[in-house]
Design a protein around this motif. Structure first.
Motif, PDB file in Angstrom:
ATOM      1  N   LYS A  90       4.216  -0.664 -10.321  1.00 37.22           N
ATOM      2  CA  LYS A  90       2.997   0.072  -9.952  1.00 37.22           C
ATOM      3  C   LYS A  90       1.745  -0.663 -10.443  1.00 37.22           C
ATOM      4  O   LYS A  90       0.760  -0.809  -9.707  1.00 37.22           O
TER       5      LYS A  90
ATOM      6  N   VAL B 192       2.225   2.322  -3.851  1.00 34.91           N
ATOM      7  CA  VAL B 192       1.299   2.526  -4.977  1.00 34.91           C
ATOM      8  C   VAL B 192       1.843   3.523  -5.999  1.00 34.91           C
ATOM      9  O   VAL B 192       1.409   3.532  -7.161  1.00 34.91           O
ATOM     10  N   ASN B 193       2.781   4.354  -5.591  1.00 34.58           N
ATOM     11  CA  ASN B 193       3.392   5.320  -6.510  1.00 34.58           C
ATOM     12  C   ASN B 193       4.835   4.934  -6.829  1.00 34.58           C
ATOM     13  O   ASN B 193       5.693   5.802  -7.016  1.00 34.58           O
ATOM     14  N   ASP B 194       5.081   3.645  -6.904  1.00 35.94           N
ATOM     15  CA  ASP B 194       6.432   3.160  -7.198  1.00 35.94           C
ATOM     16  C   ASP B 194       6.965   3.789  -8.487  1.00 35.94           C
ATOM     17  O   ASP B 194       6.216   4.016  -9.447  1.00 35.94           O
TER      18      ASP B 194
ATOM     19  N   ILE C 256       1.176  -3.866  -8.382  1.00 32.14           N
ATOM     20  CA  ILE C 256       0.689  -3.558  -7.030  1.00 32.14           C
ATOM     21  C   ILE C 256      -0.814  -3.255  -7.066  1.00 32.14           C
ATOM     22  O   ILE C 256      -1.579  -3.691  -6.184  1.00 32.14           O
ATOM     23  N   LYS C 257      -1.255  -2.546  -8.077  1.00 29.32           N
ATOM     24  CA  LYS C 257      -2.695  -2.271  -8.199  1.00 29.32           C
ATOM     25  C   LYS C 257      -3.475  -3.569  -8.348  1.00 29.32           C
ATOM     26  O   LYS C 257      -4.593  -3.701  -7.830  1.00 29.32           O
TER      27      LYS C 257
ATOM     28  N   LYS D  99       0.833  -1.209   0.000  1.00 32.03           N
ATOM     29  CA  LYS D  99       0.000   0.000   0.000  1.00 32.03           C
ATOM     30  C   LYS D  99       0.865   1.257   0.000  1.00 32.03           C
ATOM     31  O   LYS D  99       0.479   2.287  -0.557  1.00 32.03           O
ATOM     32  N   ASN D 100       2.060   1.143   0.591  1.00 29.96           N
ATOM     33  CA  ASN D 100       2.986   2.284   0.610  1.00 29.96           C
ATOM     34  C   ASN D 100       3.737   2.448  -0.713  1.00 29.96           C
ATOM     35  O   ASN D 100       4.479   3.410  -0.896  1.00 29.96           O
TER      36      ASN D 100
ATOM     37  N   LEU E 198      -3.657  -5.107  -4.808  1.00 31.34           N
ATOM     38  CA  LEU E 198      -4.593  -4.377  -3.949  1.00 31.34           C
ATOM     39  C   LEU E 198      -6.034  -4.584  -4.403  1.00 31.34           C
ATOM     40  O   LEU E 198      -6.959  -4.592  -3.585  1.00 31.34           O
TER      41      LEU E 198
ATOM     42  N   TYR F  74      -8.080   0.096   0.517  1.00 37.84           N
ATOM     43  CA  TYR F  74      -6.854   0.922   0.600  1.00 37.84           C
ATOM     44  C   TYR F  74      -7.137   2.318   0.082  1.00 37.84           C
ATOM     45  O   TYR F  74      -8.144   2.597  -0.542  1.00 37.84           O
TER      46      TYR F  74
END
Length: 669
Positions: A652, A644-646, A655-656, A641-642, A659, A669
């Motif tokens: 990125k 999400v703006n990789d 990760i979406k 969650k930390n 989530l 989230y």
């Protein structure tokens, strides 16, 4: 019949000639031991004159023991004036045996004559000194010559006594000793601190032999030594660098060659001194011209060219524009037999030209040089075979030529598979490099490679004592298994046991570990049945992968290991739970390695780790919810969650996906 009569007469004539030569050599040999100085002197001259430039006669005289006889003549002669002629002729004959003939060098050294030749340097007669110095220089052209420890003060004093000599052969000998014996950075530093550069550059203004000896020794002292290069360039504001550059235009081919090789060393060590494109282009042009020299200069120029352009795309473009590929191919197509050293250099130069530039690879193929390359794969010299393999490896980097099937015919494949059995480890490693590219052509069935026993031999080489061979064999297998069908994977798995594969994953050499993991990644990709391989012998292979990942390996190894887990986790529920056991072993209380990987600076490692999570918590899988809970409790889902703006778009997006899966389990989230 006339032809039969002529053949018989010719045979008889040849036999009589050989017999006559043997008798004459035996006669000369017997006179070497004569007690009459004049008879002995004449015999020494005859031997010297017969063997100059004639390897066949050198070998014939070696067989009858001429070198020990000449050594005895040298030892028996004292330093009195009446013996000077014998000293001169003995030294000259011994030098002729050693000149460009390794067996001759060995015979001279075995005769124990080296110390006596050194003593000739102190003889009051200049002709004796000249003869001794020239003979010693011939010996010091060979790797068999004695080494000098320049860290010993007496040896350094002796060296400088030679360099300071007004006799050009003696000072040239000093330079030759440096070229032969200076082999470490420590020796380079000691010589430079003692002022050897200042002594050597004086010889650049000397005779032809002094210049050439100077250029060889300068190249030795400057090689991979930026500090020494800086000192050399700074001497008299670059005068001597300009002198070396001007010598590339000298009338003598050997001088041009040695000055080019010296500049190659300087360029490879400190490229900043070659900002002038004209200097680079001129250097390439001179080396290409020297390739046509029929002697040793042509042999050395080929290797010099390959060293100059190695890894340098700008110089490769210059060489390509200078028509280097066609020039080299034309030489290879000549009817005359080329020396192994020249063949090696020519193929290595072609290899470098094809290493980066697609235009060079296409030109290489269009010139129909493949048959010449295949012939070189069968050459008796191992260095030539290895160079041909390297050339084929780089030429086969062309996707266009690879997909056209230019390298997959039986004509090419059979000699390559045969070379996997080569007694030379360097050849084995080189052919493995070529095969690694060729087997990537997955549009081809590769049946000939398999039929010729390629897979079995690759597996054998993966067990080699040579780590380079192990690594290269695994890389070839890795590429062979890339998007491979079940049949090919089964052929591999049927010949490999879990214990052996686990040993490769935990090999002492990190590059071997990486290639073993990459091979395993391809094996378990896309095929449920092949995933079962990691569960053989109670899951030994999967346990080994997990153990290696928990050790916190380097990023490139961790990437391959995580993709193994990703692919295993794409399988059945049983497979996913087995991966969870590796991620959360009961016996460890340390931080989960996945958290470390997600925080890595290497985007590919972050991506591989997220892919594993995606496969573990796919909502369609029965145990996905429980695995999600465990991952969340371990802090892995919060960490995502930390992120999400990789910074990496691929990470990125993945990760979406994770989530989104989490939301299906009620985790917002």
């Amino acid at each position: 019949m006339p032809t039969t009569t002529t053949s018989a007469a010719s045979s008889s004539s040849t036999s009589a000639s050989a017999s006559g030569n043997n008798n004459r050599q035996a006669d000369v040999f017997s006179r070497l031991a004569s007690s009459d100085p004049e008879v002995k002197l004449k015999a020494l001259r005859e031997v010297k004159n017969q063997i100059i430039g004639n390897r066949t006669k050198k070998l014939s005289f070696l067989k009858i023991g001429a070198v020990p006889a000449i050594a005895s003549a040298l030892a028996d002669a004292d330093d009195s004036e009446k013996c000077n002629n014998i000293l001169v002729q003995s030294a000259a004959a011994l030098g002729s045996f050693a000149c460009g003939f390794e067996a001759g060098v060995q015979a001279v050294l075995d005769a124990g004559v080296f110390p006596r030749l050194l003593r000739l340097l102190t003889n009051p007669d200049e002709k004796v000194v000249d003869a001794g110095a020239r003979s010693l220089r011939m010996i010091f052209q060979s790797n068999q010559a004695p080494k000098y420890d320049f860290l010993q003060e007496k040896n350094m004093e002796f060296l400088f006594s030679l360099l300071n000599s007004e006799n050009e052969n003696v000072s040239g000998l000093g330079a030759s000793i440096i070229a032969h014996a200076c082999g470490t950075s420590v020796e380079q530093r000691v010589l430079c601190e003692a002022g050897v550069l200042e002594k050597l550059v004086i010889l650049l203004d000397g005779s032809l032999s002094q210049r050439e000896a100077c250029l060889e020794s300068l190249a030795t002292v400057l090689k991979n030594n930026p500090e020494a290069v800086s000192d050399f360039v700074g001497l008299e504001s670059g005068r001597y660098l300009n002198s070396v550059t001007e010598l590339t235009k000298d009338r003598y081919p050997r001088t041009r060659l040695l000055s080019c090789l010296c500049l190659v060393v300087i360029y490879n060590t400190s490229p900043s001194y070659f900002v002038n494109m004209g200097t680079k282009s001129g250097l390439i042009t001179t080396l290409l011209e020297l390739l046509n020299d029929p002697g040793q200069s042509g042999d050395d120029a080929a290797l010099g060219l390959s060293c100059l352009i190695a890894g340098k795309e700008d110089l490769q473009k210059l060489a390509y524009e200078a028509n280097a590929i066609k020039n080299i191919v034309d030489i290879l197509k000549t009817d005359s037999e080329l020396q192994p050293k020249r063949l090696q250099g020519l193929f290595l130069s072609l290899a470098e030209l094809c290493s980066k530039l697609e235009d060079c690879r296409c030109s290489f193929v269009s010139l129909q040089v493949l048959d010449l390359l295949i012939n070189a794969l069968r050459h008796k010299d191992a260095d030539v075979r290895a160079a041909a393999c390297i050339c084929l490896r780089n030429a086969s980097r062309s996707v266009k030529n690879l997909s056209a099937g230019r390298f997959n015919s039986d004509h090419v494949m059979l000699p390559l598979v045969q070379l996997l059995h080569d007694p030379s480890s360097s050849v084995q490693v080189a052919v493995l490099g070529a095969l690694s590219n060729i087997v990537l052509d997955f549009s081809s069935p590769k049946s000939s490679f398999i039929e010729f026993g390629g897979i079995k031999q690759l597996i054998e080489l993966s067990k080699s004592m040579d780590p380079d061979a192990r690594c290269s064999a695994l890389r070839a297998l890795r590429n062979l298994m890339f998007l491979a069908d079940n049949k090919r994977k089964e052929l591999f798995i049927s010949d490999v046991n879990a214990q052996g594969f686990a040993c490769l994953i935990s090999d002492p050499e990190p590059p071997v570990q990486e290639q073993a993991l990459a091979l395993l990644r391809n094996l378990v990709d896309g095929c449920i049945s092949s995933i079962e391989f990691v569960f053989d012998e109670d899951g030994l292979i999967l346990d080994t992968v997990g153990r290696q990942l928990r050790k916190g390996p380097q990023a490139h190894m961790a990437i391959q290991g995580m993709y193994v887990l990703t692919n295993v986790a794409s399988g059945t529920e049983l497979h996913k739970e087995a991966v969870m056991q590796q991620l959360f072993p009961q016996a460890t209380g340390s931080e989960n390695f996945m958290l470390k990987f997600l925080q890595s600076d290497e985007s590919q490692l972050r991506s591989a780790t997220v892919w594993t999570i995606i496969n573990l918590i796919s909502p369609s899988s029965p145990g996905a919810y429980d695995r999600h809970v465990k991952l969340r409790s371990a802090g892995i889902i919060p960490q995502l969650k930390n992120m999400v703006n990789d910074a990496c778009l691929d990470v990125k997006i993945r990760i979406k996906t994770v989530l989104g899966q989490s939301m299906s389990f009620g985790d917002n989230y």
